[in-house]
Motif scaffolding. Structure first.
Motif, PDB file in Angstrom:
ATOM      1  N   TRP A 264      -0.118 -14.727  20.750  1.00  0.00           N
ATOM      2  CA  TRP A 264       0.781 -13.679  21.246  1.00  0.00           C
ATOM      3  C   TRP A 264       2.147 -13.717  20.560  1.00  0.00           C
ATOM      4  CZ3 TRP A 264      -0.650 -17.137  25.619  1.00  0.00           C
ATOM      5  CH2 TRP A 264      -1.971 -16.944  25.994  1.00  0.00           C
ATOM      6  N   PRO A 265       2.163 -13.619  19.235  1.00  0.00           N
ATOM      7  CA  PRO A 265       3.440 -13.712  18.519  1.00  0.00           C
ATOM      8  C   PRO A 265       4.360 -12.533  18.837  1.00  0.00           C
ATOM      9  CG  PRO A 265       1.714 -12.930  17.065  1.00  0.00           C
ATOM     10  CD  PRO A 265       1.032 -13.337  18.341  1.00  0.00           C
ATOM     11  N   SER A 266       5.649 -12.776  18.691  1.00  0.00           N
ATOM     12  CA  SER A 266       6.662 -11.733  18.908  1.00  0.00           C
ATOM     13  C   SER A 266       6.469 -11.037  20.251  1.00  0.00           C
ATOM     14  CB  SER A 266       6.660 -10.712  17.764  1.00  0.00           C
ATOM     15  OG  SER A 266       7.001 -11.331  16.548  1.00  0.00           O
ATOM     16  N   TYR A 267       6.277 -11.858  21.281  1.00  0.00           N
ATOM     17  CA  TYR A 267       6.146 -11.363  22.660  1.00  0.00           C
ATOM     18  C   TYR A 267       4.994 -10.372  22.800  1.00  0.00           C
ATOM     19  CZ  TYR A 267      10.788 -13.447  22.811  1.00  0.00           C
ATOM     20  OH  TYR A 267      11.837 -14.319  22.703  1.00  0.00           O
ATOM     21  N   GLY A 268       3.860 -10.744  22.191  1.00  0.00           N
ATOM     22  CA  GLY A 268       2.644  -9.976  22.405  1.00  0.00           C
ATOM     23  C   GLY A 268       2.436  -8.804  21.474  1.00  0.00           C
ATOM     24  N   HIS A 273      -1.929 -14.735  15.498  1.00  0.00           N
ATOM     25  CA  HIS A 273      -1.469 -14.696  14.112  1.00  0.00           C
ATOM     26  C   HIS A 273      -2.025 -15.941  13.432  1.00  0.00           C
ATOM     27  CE1 HIS A 273       1.127 -13.674  10.743  1.00  0.00           C
ATOM     28  NE2 HIS A 273       1.568 -14.919  10.706  1.00  0.00           N
ATOM     29  N   ILE A 274      -2.886 -15.727  12.430  1.00  0.00           N
ATOM     30  CA  ILE A 274      -3.545 -16.837  11.745  1.00  0.00           C
ATOM     31  C   ILE A 274      -3.015 -16.916  10.324  1.00  0.00           C
ATOM     32  CG2 ILE A 274      -5.753 -17.815  11.033  1.00  0.00           C
ATOM     33  CD1 ILE A 274      -7.089 -16.147  13.194  1.00  0.00           C
ATOM     34  N   VAL A 275      -2.459 -18.069   9.952  1.00  0.00           N
ATOM     35  CA  VAL A 275      -1.982 -18.289   8.591  1.00  0.00           C
ATOM     36  C   VAL A 275      -3.031 -19.087   7.835  1.00  0.00           C
ATOM     37  CG1 VAL A 275      -0.165 -19.278   7.143  1.00  0.00           C
ATOM     38  CG2 VAL A 275       0.418 -18.254   9.354  1.00  0.00           C
ATOM     39  N   LEU A 276      -3.501 -18.516   6.735  1.00  0.00           N
ATOM     40  CA  LEU A 276      -4.556 -19.119   5.930  1.00  0.00           C
ATOM     41  C   LEU A 276      -3.948 -19.786   4.696  1.00  0.00           C
ATOM     42  CD1 LEU A 276      -6.999 -16.100   6.167  1.00  0.00           C
ATOM     43  CD2 LEU A 276      -7.200 -18.275   7.386  1.00  0.00           C
ATOM     44  N   PRO A 277      -4.722 -20.602   3.996  1.00  0.00           N
ATOM     45  CA  PRO A 277      -4.214 -21.210   2.767  1.00  0.00           C
ATOM     46  C   PRO A 277      -3.694 -20.151   1.797  1.00  0.00           C
ATOM     47  CG  PRO A 277      -6.285 -22.228   3.403  1.00  0.00           C
ATOM     48  CD  PRO A 277      -6.086 -21.066   4.322  1.00  0.00           C
ATOM     49  N   GLU A 278      -2.774 -20.555   0.954  1.00  0.00           N
ATOM     50  CA  GLU A 278      -2.142 -19.676  -0.042  1.00  0.00           C
ATOM     51  C   GLU A 278      -1.268 -18.614   0.614  1.00  0.00           C
ATOM     52  OE1 GLU A 278      -5.177 -18.145  -2.586  1.00  0.00           O
ATOM     53  OE2 GLU A 278      -6.025 -20.127  -2.992  1.00  0.00           O
ATOM     54  N   GLY A 279      -0.980 -18.801   1.901  1.00  0.00           N
ATOM     55  CA  GLY A 279       0.018 -17.944   2.542  1.00  0.00           C
ATOM     56  C   GLY A 279      -0.487 -16.655   3.126  1.00  0.00           C
ATOM     57  N   ARG A 280      -1.759 -16.334   2.987  1.00  0.00           N
ATOM     58  CA  ARG A 280      -2.273 -15.099   3.594  1.00  0.00           C
ATOM     59  C   ARG A 280      -2.312 -15.231   5.108  1.00  0.00           C
ATOM     60  NH1 ARG A 280      -7.917 -14.677   1.306  1.00  0.00           N
ATOM     61  NH2 ARG A 280      -7.638 -16.936   1.089  1.00  0.00           N
ATOM     62  N   SER A 281      -2.147 -14.127   5.789  1.00  0.00           N
ATOM     63  CA  SER A 281      -2.166 -14.166   7.254  1.00  0.00           C
ATOM     64  C   SER A 281      -2.938 -12.984   7.804  1.00  0.00           C
ATOM     65  CB  SER A 281      -0.734 -14.166   7.810  1.00  0.00           C
ATOM     66  OG  SER A 281      -0.050 -12.982   7.457  1.00  0.00           O
ATOM     67  N   GLN A 304       3.749  -4.699  12.398  1.00  0.00           N
ATOM     68  CA  GLN A 304       3.844  -5.825  11.457  1.00  0.00           C
ATOM     69  C   GLN A 304       4.931  -6.793  11.927  1.00  0.00           C
ATOM     70  OE1 GLN A 304       2.553  -6.830   8.415  1.00  0.00           O
ATOM     71  NE2 GLN A 304       1.059  -5.220   8.031  1.00  0.00           N
ATOM     72  N   ASP A 305       4.692  -7.385  13.098  1.00  0.00           N
ATOM     73  CA  ASP A 305       5.688  -8.285  13.685  1.00  0.00           C
ATOM     74  C   ASP A 305       4.966  -9.402  14.440  1.00  0.00           C
ATOM     75  OD1 ASP A 305       7.998  -9.413  14.642  1.00  0.00           O
ATOM     76  OD2 ASP A 305       8.238  -7.989  16.300  1.00  0.00           O
ATOM     77  N   PRO A 306       4.773 -10.553  13.780  1.00  0.00           N
ATOM     78  CA  PRO A 306       5.148 -10.885  12.402  1.00  0.00           C
ATOM     79  C   PRO A 306       4.217 -10.224  11.390  1.00  0.00           C
ATOM     80  CG  PRO A 306       3.955 -12.694  13.407  1.00  0.00           C
ATOM     81  CD  PRO A 306       4.167 -11.686  14.501  1.00  0.00           C
ATOM     82  N   PRO A 307       4.663 -10.150  10.118  1.00  0.00           N
ATOM     83  CA  PRO A 307       3.862  -9.473   9.086  1.00  0.00           C
ATOM     84  C   PRO A 307       2.504 -10.139   8.896  1.00  0.00           C
ATOM     85  CG  PRO A 307       6.116  -9.854   8.334  1.00  0.00           C
ATOM     86  CD  PRO A 307       5.946 -10.640   9.601  1.00  0.00           C
ATOM     87  N   TYR A 308       1.527  -9.350   8.512  1.00  0.00           N
ATOM     88  CA  TYR A 308       0.184  -9.854   8.248  1.00  0.00           C
ATOM     89  C   TYR A 308      -0.407  -9.108   7.065  1.00  0.00           C
ATOM     90  CZ  TYR A 308      -0.896  -5.695  11.045  1.00  0.00           C
ATOM     91  OH  TYR A 308      -0.951  -4.406  11.535  1.00  0.00           O
ATOM     92  N   ASP A 309      -1.400  -9.728   6.426  1.00  0.00           N
ATOM     93  CA  ASP A 309      -2.076  -9.117   5.285  1.00  0.00           C
ATOM     94  C   ASP A 309      -3.311  -8.330   5.690  1.00  0.00           C
ATOM     95  OD1 ASP A 309      -0.393 -10.327   3.166  1.00  0.00           O
ATOM     96  OD2 ASP A 309      -1.200 -12.200   3.950  1.00  0.00           O
TER      97      ASP A 309
END
Length: 377
Positions: A264-268, A273-281, A304-309
């Motif tokens: 629940w990033p950024s208050y839902g 939010h999953i951060v993968l190797p090499e910085g992809r999310s 996009q809060d937080p940003p994702y790919d």
């Protein structure tokens, strides 16, 4: 589809009458409107119409949605499904999905409650309080009056949200109660209150719990003990607490393979939010709808809060195994989701994809995760 939505909305409104035994005419406007629309449709089709609101409710109970007098578009309801559960005479999960299939349904009420809580926590700069609130809804959908009054003693900052919490926990409806011994029973899987069937048996309102076999009895609550029994309102049970069980389990399983997961990033803004190797999310939302078509009609990307790919919507495997056209119906009824909206996969395939990517960190970069070609299996 508008007629089906009108009928479903009427059923939901009728189910919210506090004490059906003292119900008096006139019926709610939504019920009268649904009856009028159904009668007109039947007359145009030269079919026998329901002659009263009770008869219309009987239709919703005894007839499957794919066996009404008018044809419905393929895939908008699972075969053999009802708007009213024949065993409990309560609206089904599908009924709530239909009633909420536009932007004015009960789901909007739940969203407004969550937005109000998020605004308070954001103003206080306390994401940990927002997390405590979400976990309260998931792990404690039922509270006694004493528990409700002493939430501040938990030490998680919930006293800041006392007014909002009291607005979403209401006295448990009598149809959950064993009237002979005046007790309520919680589901041993999801902790929602079990419904009583017309024969006196117990069933859970969640399709996910029913699909796992015989009912599992959980905590017993005396109706008059500890200040009464309070139940989380249905929109938040269905759209927040129910998928929340899957979110917690999924987060734990992904962390076990060393993925970086934030709930629940950024208050839902979205579920995980999953951060993968090499910085992809990835932004991941858990969706547990009985109708893939109705889910597709809600398919929009979260902020996009937080940003994702990449955005992924994950559906429990049981849904898509039961209805093999689920994914096709999702994209058929979505507005541009096939081109620019969220991907739809099973929770199992999501786990496998993350596990494969994390295990292969350092290998040549992939632009897409290794989901199965079929998407869901």
């Amino acid at each position: 589809m508008p007629l089906l939505r009108t009928v479903a909305t009427a059923v939901v409104h009728l189910s919210h009458v506090d004490n059906p035994g003292t119900f008096a005419l006139p019926y709610p406007d939504s019920a009268q409107s649904a009856l009028d629309s159904m009668v007109l449709t039947c007359l145009l089709l030269k079919a026998e119409p329901p002659r009263s609101v009770p008869q219309l409710v009987d239709w919703c109970t005894l007839r499957t949605v794919d066996n009404w007098v008018f044809p419905i578009p393929p895939g908008v309801a699972p075969p053999g499904s009802h708007l009213v559960d024949p065993t409990t005479r309560q609206p089904t999960q599908l009924c709530y999905e239909w009633a909420d299939s536009d932007d004015t349904g009960l789901r909007r009420t739940g969203e407004e409650n969550m937005h109000a809580v998020a605004a308070i926590c954001r103003e206080e700069n306390c994401p940990e309080i927002y997390h405590a609130f979400r976990e309260l809804l998931i792990k404690n959908p039922v509270l006694t009056g004493r528990e409700l009054a002493t939430l501040a003693a938990r030490g998680k900052g919930l006293e800041l949200l006392q007014q909002q919490i009291r607005a979403i926990y209401l006295p448990a409806p009598v149809h959950h109660m064993n009237s002979r011994i005046r007790t309520f029973t919680a589901c041993g899987r999801c902790r929602f209150l079990l419904h009583r069937t017309l024969e006196g048996a117990l069933v859970c309102e969640r399709d996910a719990c029913r699909s796992q076999g015989p009912v599992r009895r959980g905590r017993e609550y005396g109706a008059e003990d500890s200040g009464g029994v309070f139940l989380l309102i249905r929109p938040l049970r269905q759209w927040v607490a129910s998928p929340g069980h899957v979110e917690l389990h999924l987060a734990k399983s992904l962390e076990s393979v060393r993925a970086k997961v934030q709930l629940w990033p950024s208050y839902g803004s979205y579920g995980l939010h999953i951060v993968l190797p090499e910085g992809r999310s990835w932004a991941v939302e858990i969706k547990d709808w009985s109708s893939g078509a109705l889910l597709g009609r809600t398919a929009v990307l979260p902020p996009q809060d937080p940003p994702y790919d990449r955005c992924v919507w994950a559906v429990p495997r049981g849904r898509v195994r039961a209805h093999h056209s689920y994914r096709d119906e999702f994209f058929r009824h979505s507005t541009g989701a096939a081109r620019s909206g969220p991907d739809l996969v099973s929770t199992d395939d999501l786990r496998r994809a993350v596990r494969t990517i994390v295990a292969g960190a350092g290998a040549p970069s992939r632009t897409e995760p290794p989901f199965a070609p079929e998407g869901l299996f």
